[in-house]
Write a protein that holds these residues in place. Structure first.
Motif, PDB file in Angstrom:
ATOM      1  N   VAL A  83       0.838  -1.193   0.000  1.00 17.08           N
ATOM      2  CA  VAL A  83       0.000   0.000   0.000  1.00 17.08           C
ATOM      3  C   VAL A  83       0.873   1.243   0.000  1.00 17.08           C
ATOM      4  CG1 VAL A  83      -1.855  -1.205   1.209  1.00 17.08           C
ATOM      5  CG2 VAL A  83      -0.187   0.098   2.533  1.00 17.08           C
ATOM      6  N   ASP A  84       0.329   2.318  -0.522  1.00 15.69           N
ATOM      7  CA  ASP A  84       1.069   3.575  -0.550  1.00 15.69           C
ATOM      8  C   ASP A  84       0.092   4.725  -0.733  1.00 15.69           C
ATOM      9  OD1 ASP A  84       3.372   5.066  -0.327  1.00 15.69           O
ATOM     10  OD2 ASP A  84       3.852   5.000  -2.458  1.00 15.69           O
ATOM     11  N   ALA A  85       0.576   5.936  -0.481  1.00 16.51           N
ATOM     12  CA  ALA A  85      -0.232   7.144  -0.645  1.00 16.51           C
ATOM     13  C   ALA A  85       0.577   8.185  -1.398  1.00 16.51           C
ATOM     14  CB  ALA A  85      -0.659   7.694   0.714  1.00 16.51           C
ATOM     15  N   ALA A  86      -0.121   9.155  -1.949  1.00 20.52           N
ATOM     16  CA  ALA A  86       0.528  10.284  -2.623  1.00 20.52           C
ATOM     17  C   ALA A  86      -0.217  11.543  -2.239  1.00 20.52           C
ATOM     18  CB  ALA A  86       0.512  10.092  -4.139  1.00 20.52           C
ATOM     19  N   CYS A  87       0.518  12.623  -2.071  1.00 18.57           N
ATOM     20  CA  CYS A  87      -0.114  13.885  -1.693  1.00 18.57           C
ATOM     21  C   CYS A  87       0.590  15.031  -2.403  1.00 18.57           C
ATOM     22  CB  CYS A  87      -0.040  14.075  -0.178  1.00 18.57           C
ATOM     23  SG  CYS A  87      -1.084  15.414   0.439  1.00 18.57           S
ATOM     24  N   SER A  88      -0.168  15.833  -3.127  1.00 21.42           N
ATOM     25  CA  SER A  88       0.375  17.000  -3.831  1.00 21.42           C
ATOM     26  C   SER A  88       0.219  18.220  -2.934  1.00 21.42           C
ATOM     27  CB  SER A  88      -0.364  17.216  -5.155  1.00 21.42           C
ATOM     28  OG  SER A  88      -0.261  16.089  -5.974  1.00 21.42           O
ATOM     29  N   GLY A  89       1.256  18.490  -2.143  1.00 17.35           N
ATOM     30  CA  GLY A  89       1.190  19.562  -1.164  1.00 17.35           C
ATOM     31  C   GLY A  89       1.059  18.989   0.230  1.00 17.35           C
ATOM     32  N   ASN A  90       1.224  19.824   1.240  1.00 20.08           N
ATOM     33  CA  ASN A  90       1.113  19.353   2.626  1.00 20.08           C
ATOM     34  C   ASN A  90       0.532  20.468   3.506  1.00 20.08           C
ATOM     35  OD1 ASN A  90       1.405  17.577   4.814  1.00 20.08           O
ATOM     36  ND2 ASN A  90       3.343  18.517   5.386  1.00 20.08           N
ATOM     37  N   PRO A  91      -0.804  20.499   3.658  1.00 14.87           N
ATOM     38  CA  PRO A  91      -1.778  19.552   3.096  1.00 14.87           C
ATOM     39  C   PRO A  91      -2.020  19.821   1.613  1.00 14.87           C
ATOM     40  CG  PRO A  91      -2.917  21.244   4.320  1.00 14.87           C
ATOM     41  CD  PRO A  91      -1.453  21.500   4.534  1.00 14.87           C
ATOM     42  N   GLY A  92      -2.641  18.821   0.962  1.00 14.47           N
ATOM     43  CA  GLY A  92      -2.931  18.938  -0.454  1.00 14.47           C
ATOM     44  C   GLY A  92      -3.823  17.806  -0.907  1.00 14.47           C
ATOM     45  N   LEU A  93      -3.864  17.586  -2.221  1.00 13.00           N
ATOM     46  CA  LEU A  93      -4.669  16.498  -2.772  1.00 13.00           C
ATOM     47  C   LEU A  93      -4.013  15.165  -2.404  1.00 13.00           C
ATOM     48  CD1 LEU A  93      -5.764  17.514  -6.378  1.00 13.00           C
ATOM     49  CD2 LEU A  93      -7.211  17.181  -4.382  1.00 13.00           C
ATOM     50  N   MET A  94      -4.766  14.330  -1.713  1.00 11.97           N
ATOM     51  CA  MET A  94      -4.237  13.061  -1.227  1.00 11.97           C
ATOM     52  C   MET A  94      -5.028  11.890  -1.792  1.00 11.97           C
ATOM     53  SD  MET A  94      -5.071  10.436   1.090  1.00 11.97           S
ATOM     54  CE  MET A  94      -6.104  11.123   2.375  1.00 11.97           C
TER      55      MET A  94
END
Length: 209
Positions: A83-94
């Motif tokens: 499993v893995d996650a991706a996030c564009s920004g922090n916070p952002g699109l996750m």
């Protein structure tokens, strides 16, 4: 993603090549299973759009997982899920997903969600994987490359410092559901740490680095 000037959407409210992140974001936010990627040039984006999403994120990520380059005493269990996650920004699109480690076949995918963090995504992905394996009666282990997510799951609590707001309400509903599942369910699934430095990127990686 700031270095990218062009964005390809293979699956979204509209598909094609777009020259702004704001436009791309509107077409993928809240769209289940959205497939998109940023590119530095218009030529690269147009060439990628002619191909499939999976080919664009790297052919090597679609080949059956091989352990030939690993020492036989130090290799991942390919009969597993990752499993893995991706996030564009922090916070952002996750967003997050789970795949079958040997073939990288996608088993589940959620998002993108607004105003999230990568750690939250990793936590949700891990709980989703545990719940799926229990439902299927499977005994295979689950891999995560996030020490934080593994710790949070073992403590049955998402210890995020992110504050809830109107944009990320759905994320916090998922967190509540995940914590409730952990509190009410036992599981025998082994949670294993993916050793990126030794094995390379986890098979569920979104390929956006």
């Amino acid at each position: 993603m700031a270095k990218n000037k062009f964005y390809v959407i293979w699956k979204g409210r509209e598909t094609g090549v777009f020259n702004s992140w704001d436009e791309c974001k509107k077409l993928i936010t809240g769209f289940e299973g959205a497939q998109y990627k940023g590119f530095p040039t218009e030529f690269a984006a147009k060439e990628a759009f002619k191909q499939s999403y999976w080919k664009s994120v790297g052919e090597q990520k679609q080949k059956p997982f091989s352990t030939d380059k690993f020492n036989i005493t130090n290799k991942p269990e390919v009969e597993s899920i990752a499993v893995d996650a991706a996030c564009s920004g922090n916070p952002g699109l996750m967003e997050y997903r789970g795949v079958y480690t040997r073939t990288k076949e996608q088993l589940f995918h959620q998002g993108p969600f607004e105003c999230g963090t990568n750690n939250i995504g990793e936590f949700l992905a891990l709980v989703h994987g545990l719940a799926l394996l229990k439902k299927q009666g499977s005994t295979v282990p689950v891999y995560s490359d996030s020490a934080n997510a593994i710790s949070w799951v073992k403590n049955k609590k998402c210890k995020t410092k992110l504050e809830e707001n109107d944009k990320n309400k759905e994320i916090f509903e998922l967190i509540d559901r995940a914590e409730k599942w952990l509190a009410e369910n036992s599981y025998s699934t082994k949670i294993l740490k993916w050793e990126t430095k030794v094995w390379g990127e986890i098979p569920a990686d979104f390929g956006r680095k």
